[in-house]
Design an enzyme around this catalytic site. Structure first.
Site, PDB file in Angstrom:
ATOM      1  N   ASN A  77      -3.539  -2.153  57.761  1.00 38.92           N
ATOM      2  CA  ASN A  77      -4.497  -1.142  58.207  1.00 38.92           C
ATOM      3  C   ASN A  77      -5.935  -1.320  57.727  1.00 38.92           C
ATOM      4  O   ASN A  77      -6.846  -0.754  58.329  1.00 38.92           O
ATOM      5  CB  ASN A  77      -4.008   0.250  57.756  1.00 38.92           C
ATOM      6  CG  ASN A  77      -2.688   0.622  58.392  1.00 38.92           C
ATOM      7  OD1 ASN A  77      -2.550   0.603  59.605  1.00 38.92           O
ATOM      8  ND2 ASN A  77      -1.693   0.934  57.576  1.00 38.92           N
ATOM      9  N   ASN A 124      17.165   4.019  50.299  1.00 38.90           N
ATOM     10  CA  ASN A 124      16.349   3.385  49.257  1.00 38.90           C
ATOM     11  C   ASN A 124      16.226   4.408  48.126  1.00 38.90           C
ATOM     12  O   ASN A 124      15.433   5.345  48.206  1.00 38.90           O
ATOM     13  CB  ASN A 124      14.981   3.004  49.823  1.00 38.90           C
ATOM     14  CG  ASN A 124      14.092   2.328  48.793  1.00 38.90           C
ATOM     15  OD1 ASN A 124      14.461   2.186  47.630  1.00 38.90           O
ATOM     16  ND2 ASN A 124      12.917   1.913  49.214  1.00 38.90           N
ATOM     17  N   GLU A 149      11.164  -3.227  56.867  1.00 41.12           N
ATOM     18  CA  GLU A 149      12.221  -3.592  55.929  1.00 41.12           C
ATOM     19  C   GLU A 149      13.532  -2.882  56.261  1.00 41.12           C
ATOM     20  O   GLU A 149      14.620  -3.439  56.055  1.00 41.12           O
ATOM     21  CB  GLU A 149      11.781  -3.261  54.505  1.00 41.12           C
ATOM     22  CG  GLU A 149      10.591  -4.110  54.049  1.00 41.12           C
ATOM     23  CD  GLU A 149       9.976  -3.625  52.757  1.00 41.12           C
ATOM     24  OE1 GLU A 149      10.361  -4.147  51.698  1.00 41.12           O
ATOM     25  OE2 GLU A 149       9.120  -2.719  52.810  1.00 41.12           O
ATOM     26  N   ARG A 168      -0.771  -1.432  38.903  1.00 38.31           N
ATOM     27  CA  ARG A 168      -0.240  -2.539  38.103  1.00 38.31           C
ATOM     28  C   ARG A 168      -1.301  -3.616  37.922  1.00 38.31           C
ATOM     29  O   ARG A 168      -2.081  -3.891  38.830  1.00 38.31           O
ATOM     30  CB  ARG A 168       1.010  -3.126  38.773  1.00 38.31           C
ATOM     31  CG  ARG A 168       2.251  -2.275  38.567  1.00 38.31           C
ATOM     32  CD  ARG A 168       3.428  -2.801  39.368  1.00 38.31           C
ATOM     33  NE  ARG A 168       3.620  -2.056  40.599  1.00 38.31           N
ATOM     34  CZ  ARG A 168       4.522  -2.349  41.520  1.00 38.31           C
ATOM     35  NH1 ARG A 168       5.310  -3.396  41.360  1.00 38.31           N
ATOM     36  NH2 ARG A 168       4.636  -1.624  42.602  1.00 38.31           N
ATOM     37  N   ARG A 206      18.909  -0.571  49.932  1.00 34.01           N
ATOM     38  CA  ARG A 206      17.914  -1.484  49.383  1.00 34.01           C
ATOM     39  C   ARG A 206      18.072  -1.494  47.864  1.00 34.01           C
ATOM     40  O   ARG A 206      17.966  -0.479  47.201  1.00 34.01           O
ATOM     41  CB  ARG A 206      16.500  -1.030  49.740  1.00 34.01           C
ATOM     42  CG  ARG A 206      15.436  -1.967  49.178  1.00 34.01           C
ATOM     43  CD  ARG A 206      14.134  -1.269  48.903  1.00 34.01           C
ATOM     44  NE  ARG A 206      13.181  -2.181  48.259  1.00 34.01           N
ATOM     45  CZ  ARG A 206      12.140  -1.771  47.553  1.00 34.01           C
ATOM     46  NH1 ARG A 206      11.927  -0.479  47.362  1.00 34.01           N
ATOM     47  NH2 ARG A 206      11.330  -2.635  47.005  1.00 34.01           N
ATOM     48  N   HIS A 265       9.789  -7.957  47.330  1.00 41.75           N
ATOM     49  CA  HIS A 265       9.324  -7.765  48.725  1.00 41.75           C
ATOM     50  C   HIS A 265      10.003  -8.760  49.670  1.00 41.75           C
ATOM     51  O   HIS A 265       9.469  -9.083  50.733  1.00 41.75           O
ATOM     52  CB  HIS A 265       7.800  -7.924  48.845  1.00 41.75           C
ATOM     53  CG  HIS A 265       7.016  -6.828  48.203  1.00 41.75           C
ATOM     54  ND1 HIS A 265       5.822  -7.063  47.547  1.00 41.75           N
ATOM     55  CD2 HIS A 265       7.239  -5.497  48.110  1.00 41.75           C
ATOM     56  CE1 HIS A 265       5.356  -5.924  47.072  1.00 41.75           C
ATOM     57  NE2 HIS A 265       6.188  -4.961  47.394  1.00 41.75           N
TER      58      HIS A 265
END
Length: 397
Positions: A333, A10, A385, A240, A90, A179
């Protein structure tokens, strides 16, 4: 039977995450990170059997190339290389060109670079990682797995913007979603948990981390998602802004703001950080809340309320509803955040399983709430992923 490992890469603009994944069970036999590329503190670290090693990266050459070169030596030293059967990359944006995982050649790499306008922070870096890996592992087949691919099943009504059609036909402006590998993985795991075929299962998947998105999954397929043309839209995130009145951008430009200043404000100075004024990290927000910090409390309330609104609105995209899936660093979590989101959904009738919510953390999956009214569950499922990338790479071999 010999093991089949996939090296998953990635590549970011100043970083490179990597993992050697067992394609059979998804376990990472090696994982690591190169970071701060281009800076004096450029370094690379990796973890094996819980033990972490860190080194500095020096040299005038591309730090991506140097990091991958060191990775080659590391896999040889650990005796992993003979079992690595493929390299999976990725890639954030596949546009409309790439609707599934593809084997990489020069034409594919060039197309990924052409899509840089749609993901200027991610696709050029992804291509750099591909070229460095092709040079380092010339005999291994390499594959590109796209964040956007899972969302290519969205109907036109979901991905079309309410703008002039020419903006779509000439510039490709539409909802793409991101995602995708995460939403794909957890929806398949959720179907197993409720003992239904994925083709007959419908969920609202909620990936909450520093980046966050919601995805409506109808009979196993993505039919809507909160991120859009870029990963900026949708939910409030770490830095963001998420959904925003576009007129605000025009207003700030008229006030003399530069394009770069607007870009940085919305991408790097908003979200948890902007609302709280102290941190972009959800753990820091919760700690500050306990100490009575007003900005942190407001950030918590805005974030959880917006997630709840998206979940409720996405019921309109589904033919049936089996439940909500929480995943990502926060989703997996943070018990208080999950609790608040479900509390906001009073009309859906979810009743929290307090012990289940406490237990479903730190890598543990579980049921955290039930709605008898809807015959639906709220689940926590850790995402993987890298396993999706490894699986899809091996499937194309």
């Amino acid at each position: 039977m010999s093991k089949s490992f996939v090296l998953v890469i990635n590549s970011g603009s100043s970083s490179l995450k990597f993992a050697v994944i067992d394609s059979k069970n998804g376990e990472a036999v090696l994982s690591g990170l190169g970071e701060c590329f281009g800076l004096p503190e450029s370094r690379m670290s990796w973890k094996i059997n819980g033990e972490k090693t860190e080194i500095s990266i020096e040299g005038d050459d591309s730090h991506h190339r140097i990091a991958i070169s060191k990775l080659v030596g590391l896999t040889e030293e650990l005796g992993l290389q003979e079992n690595i059967v493929a390299v999976g990359h990725r890639i954030v944006h596949g546009g409309e060109k790439f609707t599934k995982t593809v084997r990489i050649n020069e034409e594919v790499t060039a197309e990924i670079e052409k899509l840089a306008d749609l993901a200027p922070l991610h696709n050029p870096a992804g291509a750099i990682g591909i070229r460095a890996a092709m040079e380092a592992f010339p005999s291994l087949p390499q594959f590109a797995v796209f964040d956007t691919a899972f969302h290519q099943s969205m109907p036109k009504r979901a991905y079309t913007g309410a703008i002039a059609n020419e903006l779509y036909t000439d510039y490709g402006i539409r909802r793409y979603g991101f995602h995708g590998t995460s939403h794909y993985f957890v929806s398949r795991e959720a179907a197993k948990m409720i003992n239904k075929p994925i083709e007959e299962s419908s969920f609202i998947s909620v990936h909450l981390g520093n980046g966050a998105s919601v995805c409506a999954i109808n009979n196993g397929e993505s039919v809507d998602t909160s991120m859009g043309f870029t990963p900026l839209s949708g939910l409030m995130m770490g830095t963001r802004c998420g959904d925003l009145d576009p007129g605000i951008i025009e207003y700030l430009l008229k006030k003399g703001w530069s394009q770069d200043k607007v870009f940085n404000a919305l991408n790097k100075e908003s979200g948890f950080l902007g609302v709280s004024g102290i941190t972009s990290d959800a753990r820091g927000i919760l700690e500050a809340m306990e100490q009575g910090h007003e900005g942190a409390t407001l950030a918590f309330q805005v974030f959880t309320y917006r997630v709840s609104k998206y979940i409720a609105s996405y019921l309109a995209a589904l033919d049936s509803f089996d439940g909500i899936i929480f995943t990502g660093g926060i989703g997996e979590n943070s018990m208080p955040i999950r609790r608040e989101i479900l509390s906001n959904l009073k009309l859906l009738g979810f009743e929290e399983d307090v012990k289940g919510n406490e237990d479903a953390r730190f890598g543990n999956a579980g049921v955290i709430a039930k709605s008898k009214m809807l015959n639906a569950l709220a689940l926590v499922i850790p995402t993987n992923e890298e396993y999706v990338i490894a699986q899809q790479s091996v499937e194309l071999l």
